[in-house]
Design an enzyme around this catalytic site. Structure first.
Site, PDB file in Angstrom:
ATOM      1  CE  LYS A  36      -0.299   0.369   4.926  1.00 38.05           C
ATOM      2  NZ  LYS A  36       0.246  -0.916   5.335  1.00 38.05           N
ATOM      3  CB  VAL A  47      -7.134  -1.064  -0.324  1.00 41.09           C
ATOM      4  CG1 VAL A  47      -8.260  -0.514   0.540  1.00 41.09           C
ATOM      5  CG2 VAL A  47      -6.220   0.061  -0.774  1.00 41.09           C
ATOM      6  N   GLY A  96      -6.897  -5.979   2.359  1.00 38.86           N
ATOM      7  CA  GLY A  96      -6.424  -7.374   2.317  1.00 38.86           C
ATOM      8  C   GLY A  96      -7.224  -8.245   1.378  1.00 38.86           C
ATOM      9  CE  LYS A 120      -4.543  -0.798   4.828  1.00 40.99           C
ATOM     10  NZ  LYS A 120      -4.964  -1.377   6.117  1.00 40.99           N
ATOM     11  N   GLY A 154      -4.123 -10.559   7.287  1.00 39.95           N
ATOM     12  CA  GLY A 154      -3.886 -11.984   7.548  1.00 39.95           C
ATOM     13  C   GLY A 154      -3.299 -12.624   6.304  1.00 39.95           C
TER      14      GLY A 154
HETATM   15  N1  LIG Z   1       0.254  -9.254   6.540  1.00 32.68           N
HETATM   16  C1  LIG Z   1      -0.933  -8.810   6.140  1.00 32.68           C
HETATM   17  O1  LIG Z   1      -1.972  -9.143   6.726  1.00 32.68           O
HETATM   18  C2  LIG Z   1      -1.022  -7.888   4.957  1.00 32.68           C
HETATM   19  C3  LIG Z   1      -2.289  -7.447   4.514  1.00 32.68           C
HETATM   20  C4  LIG Z   1      -2.391  -6.630   3.397  1.00 32.68           C
HETATM   21  C5  LIG Z   1      -1.237  -6.235   2.753  1.00 32.68           C
HETATM   22  N2  LIG Z   1      -0.014  -6.644   3.209  1.00 32.68           N
HETATM   23  C6  LIG Z   1       1.181  -6.201   2.504  1.00 32.68           C
HETATM   24  O2  LIG Z   1       1.860  -7.322   1.987  1.00 32.68           O
HETATM   25  C7  LIG Z   1       3.256  -7.073   1.943  1.00 32.68           C
HETATM   26  C8  LIG Z   1       3.986  -8.186   2.710  1.00 32.68           C
HETATM   27  O3  LIG Z   1       3.528  -8.168   4.040  1.00 32.68           O
HETATM   28  P1  LIG Z   1       3.924  -9.332   5.064  1.00 32.68           P
HETATM   29  O4  LIG Z   1       2.999  -9.195   6.209  1.00 32.68           O
HETATM   30  O5  LIG Z   1       4.025 -10.620   4.366  1.00 32.68           O
HETATM   31  O6  LIG Z   1       5.373  -8.843   5.508  1.00 32.68           O
HETATM   32  P2  LIG Z   1       6.500  -9.716   6.221  1.00 32.68           P
HETATM   33  O7  LIG Z   1       5.911 -10.852   6.961  1.00 32.68           O
HETATM   34  O8  LIG Z   1       7.365  -8.745   6.959  1.00 32.68           O
HETATM   35  O9  LIG Z   1       7.319 -10.322   4.987  1.00 32.68           O
HETATM   36  C9  LIG Z   1       8.231  -9.583   4.232  1.00 32.68           C
HETATM   37  C10 LIG Z   1       9.255 -10.556   3.685  1.00 32.68           C
HETATM   38  O10 LIG Z   1      10.105  -9.830   2.802  1.00 32.68           O
HETATM   39  C11 LIG Z   1      11.471 -10.086   3.193  1.00 32.68           C
HETATM   40  N3  LIG Z   1      12.256  -8.904   2.894  1.00 32.68           N
HETATM   41  C12 LIG Z   1      12.153  -7.694   3.467  1.00 32.68           C
HETATM   42  N4  LIG Z   1      13.028  -6.848   2.923  1.00 32.68           N
HETATM   43  C13 LIG Z   1      13.697  -7.555   1.980  1.00 32.68           C
HETATM   44  C14 LIG Z   1      14.738  -7.218   1.073  1.00 32.68           C
HETATM   45  N5  LIG Z   1      15.265  -6.001   1.032  1.00 32.68           N
HETATM   46  N6  LIG Z   1      15.186  -8.184   0.241  1.00 32.68           N
HETATM   47  C15 LIG Z   1      14.668  -9.434   0.290  1.00 32.68           C
HETATM   48  N7  LIG Z   1      13.676  -9.811   1.115  1.00 32.68           N
HETATM   49  C16 LIG Z   1      13.207  -8.868   1.958  1.00 32.68           C
HETATM   50  C17 LIG Z   1      11.410 -10.360   4.673  1.00 32.68           C
HETATM   51  O11 LIG Z   1      12.554 -11.093   5.083  1.00 32.68           O
HETATM   52  P3  LIG Z   1      12.955 -11.212   6.633  1.00 32.68           P
HETATM   53  O12 LIG Z   1      12.133 -12.335   7.173  1.00 32.68           O
HETATM   54  O13 LIG Z   1      14.401 -11.502   6.604  1.00 32.68           O
HETATM   55  O14 LIG Z   1      12.618  -9.889   7.287  1.00 32.68           O
HETATM   56  C18 LIG Z   1      10.140 -11.177   4.784  1.00 32.68           C
HETATM   57  O15 LIG Z   1      10.351 -12.533   4.524  1.00 32.68           O
HETATM   58  C19 LIG Z   1       3.447  -5.669   2.535  1.00 32.68           C
HETATM   59  O16 LIG Z   1       3.485  -4.720   1.503  1.00 32.68           O
HETATM   60  C20 LIG Z   1       2.195  -5.483   3.380  1.00 32.68           C
HETATM   61  O17 LIG Z   1       1.845  -4.115   3.554  1.00 32.68           O
HETATM   62  C21 LIG Z   1       0.112  -7.466   4.291  1.00 32.68           C
END
Ligand SMILES: NC(=O)c1ccc[n+]([C@@H]2O[C@H](COP(=O)([O-])OP(=O)(O)OC[C@H]3O[C@@H](n4cnc5c(N)ncnc54)[C@H](OP(=O)(O)O)[C@@H]3O)[C@@H](O)[C@H]2O)c1
Length: 428
Positions: A105, A132, A134, A205, A302
């Site tokens: 986002k 936005v 999820g 969002k 999630g």
């Molecule tokens: N989680 C949700 O519920 C949700 C909902 C809607 C949207 N989103 C969006 O989805 C995206 C991912 O979210 P997430 O919750 O999955 O995040 P996350 O759990 O923090 O996962 C991010 C992953 O990317 C890796 N990473 C970070 N920086 C990196 C880099 N420079 N080079 C290579 N790998 C890298 C991290 O590695 P490490 O483990 O080493 O840190 C981790 O494995 C984000 O944009 C978030 O805003 C998430």
């Protein structure tokens, strides 16, 4: 070495970011019986620690983004989040002729228009349906079921953390600090939850919804964000007297050349769609010139629900590529409206005072001097006179008319806390 292209009908997919969402996306792809999408790469820093036995052996695990972008992948899924290096990765992927699916986002709120232009120039697709709400398919609805309408308004509960906290205070009448601690313990709020509580997350969002649904280019920072930290359990008691509860609402209304936009706590009727949203769910209501109001409710976050949105985008892009369908164009009618928070609504004003005679008369004097009209005055019995909460509601007036009155009220010596002013939304 770049790997060889696949023959006929299979789309190669690379996943960059194997965290909460990335892992759930990989799981769906690996368990799918649909062979038209093939996961070829998983890229993450320190990738050795990420490897999973359920991922097929022919998937390449790497920490080298450039090797992924130099390969024959057709679609890159960006799921590392944040701006840096995600922005550069997405730009490089598009410049290399890869279509991109992202859930980021921050990236789309700040650079969505530029990136869509780049994608169009490169003949690629850029989809961001999960950025936005999820798993709630509101952004895809803009390009399908709602594209025949002319939307003029969007309102939503876009931040699950705030909704969890507010609905917990509503149901248990616990203090804000306790509800926040509970949200953090359950993993619904980060240790530093400022982005959620103070409205930064929701306005990013809202900017994306405004771009995709109202074709209005909005810098997130230009949208006023009010914090939910000032909400007290007693506000739910007074709101209930008005048939209302409190929710963090993000609103955008396009009127002529102005986009009225605001994020923050509002009173909403308890029996309205917004009033009924509990826990960390999201709700988005769109308003169209022809179709009227449409509501989208579901899990706003999630791993699994968000992954469904990502994989749905992926299938859409793969089908479009397979069909040789035209790339996603930046809508030619994107406008850059003036941004205003000057909504006209009824208002809820909550005071905490050290009680003494003449307080209501003094407040009424200020309200009258600013040509505002009192609608009701609420004072529940039983509070300590040294910290007495009471409420004045005002008939509809513009924010700009209320503001100078609030400035005068802010310096009154009987007030022991800043006055809390909240819009009352009667329609949703
Ligand atoms: N989680 C949700 O519920 C949700 C909902 C809607 C949207 N989103 C969006 O989805 C995206 C991912 O979210 P997430 O919750 O999955 O995040 P996350 O759990 O923090 O996962 C991010 C992953 O990317 C890796 N990473 C970070 N920086 C990196 C880099 N420079 N080079 C290579 N790998 C890298 C991290 O590695 P490490 O483990 O080493 O840190 C981790 O494995 C984000 O944009 C978030 O805003 C998430």
């Amino acid at each position: 070495m770049p790997d060889a292209p696949l023959n006929g009908g299979t789309t190669r997919v690379a996943l960059i970011g194997f965290g909460t969402v990335g892992r759930a996306v990989a799981k769906i792809l690996c368990e799918s019986t649909d062979k038209s999408l093939r996961l070829t790469h998983i890229c993450n820093r320190n990738v050795e620690k990420k490897k999973q036995p359920w991922v097929p052996a022919n998937v390449i695990w790497t920490d080298d983004v450039q090797s992924v972008l130099g390969s024959h992948v057709d679609i890159v899924i960006e799921l590392i989040g944040g701006l840096n290096p995600a922005e550069q990765i997405v730009r490089s992927a598009l410049q290399a002729g890869k279509s991109v699916v992202t859930a980021n986002k921050q990236l789309i709120a700040r650079h969505g228009t530029d990136l869509l232009q780049l994608a169009a120039k490169q003949g690629c697709h850029l989809e961001f349906g999960a950025s936005v709400a999820g798993g709630v398919p509101v952004l895809p609805a803009f390009r399908t079921g709602l594209c025949g309408d002319r939307l003029h308004g969007i309102a939503g509960i876009l931040n699950g953390t705030c909704n969890y906290i507010l609905s917990r205070i509503e149901n248990a009448r616990i203090p804000f600090s306790e509800a926040l601690e509970e949200a953090q313990a359950r993993g619904y709020a980060e240790a530093d939850a400022s982005e959620d509580l103070d409205g930064g997350d929701a306005r990013a969002k809202l900017a994306i919804l405004a771009l995709a649904g109202l074709h209005a280019r909005v810098a997130p920072e230009s949208v006023r964000a009010r914090s939910i930290r000032t909400v007290d359990a007693v506000d739910f008691d007074y709101a209930a007297e008005l048939g209302c509860t409190l929710r963090q609402i993000s609103r955008a209304d396009l009127k002529g050349d102005t986009l009225f936009a605001d994020v923050g706590p509002c009173l909403v009727p308890t029996d309205s769609p917004f009033g009924r949203v509990q826990r960390n769910l999201n709700l988005v209501v769109t308003s169209g010139q022809y179709g009227g109001d449409m509501a989208f409710l579901g899990a706003g976050a999630g791993g699994d629900p968000t992954a469904v949105a990502v994989v749905s985008d992926l299938k859409f892009v793969a089908e479009a590529i397979g069909a040789g369908a035209g790339k996603r164009e930046v809508p030619s009618n994107v406008s850059a409206p003036a941004i205003s928070s000057d909504f006209e609504t009824p208002w809820y004003l909550r005071f905490f005072v050290r009680d003494r005679p003449g307080i209501v008369a003094r407040l009424a004097q200020i309200i009258a001097a600013h040509h505002l009209n009192i609608d009701s005055l609420l004072q529940k019995p039983g509070f300590d006179k040294s910290s007495l909460p009471f409420v004045i509601t005002l008939e509809p007036c513009r924010d700009a008319m209320l503001h100078p009155a609030l400035e005068e009220m802010a310096i009154l010596d009987f007030s022991i806390r800043p006055v809390l002013s909240l819009p009352i939304l009667r329609q949703s």
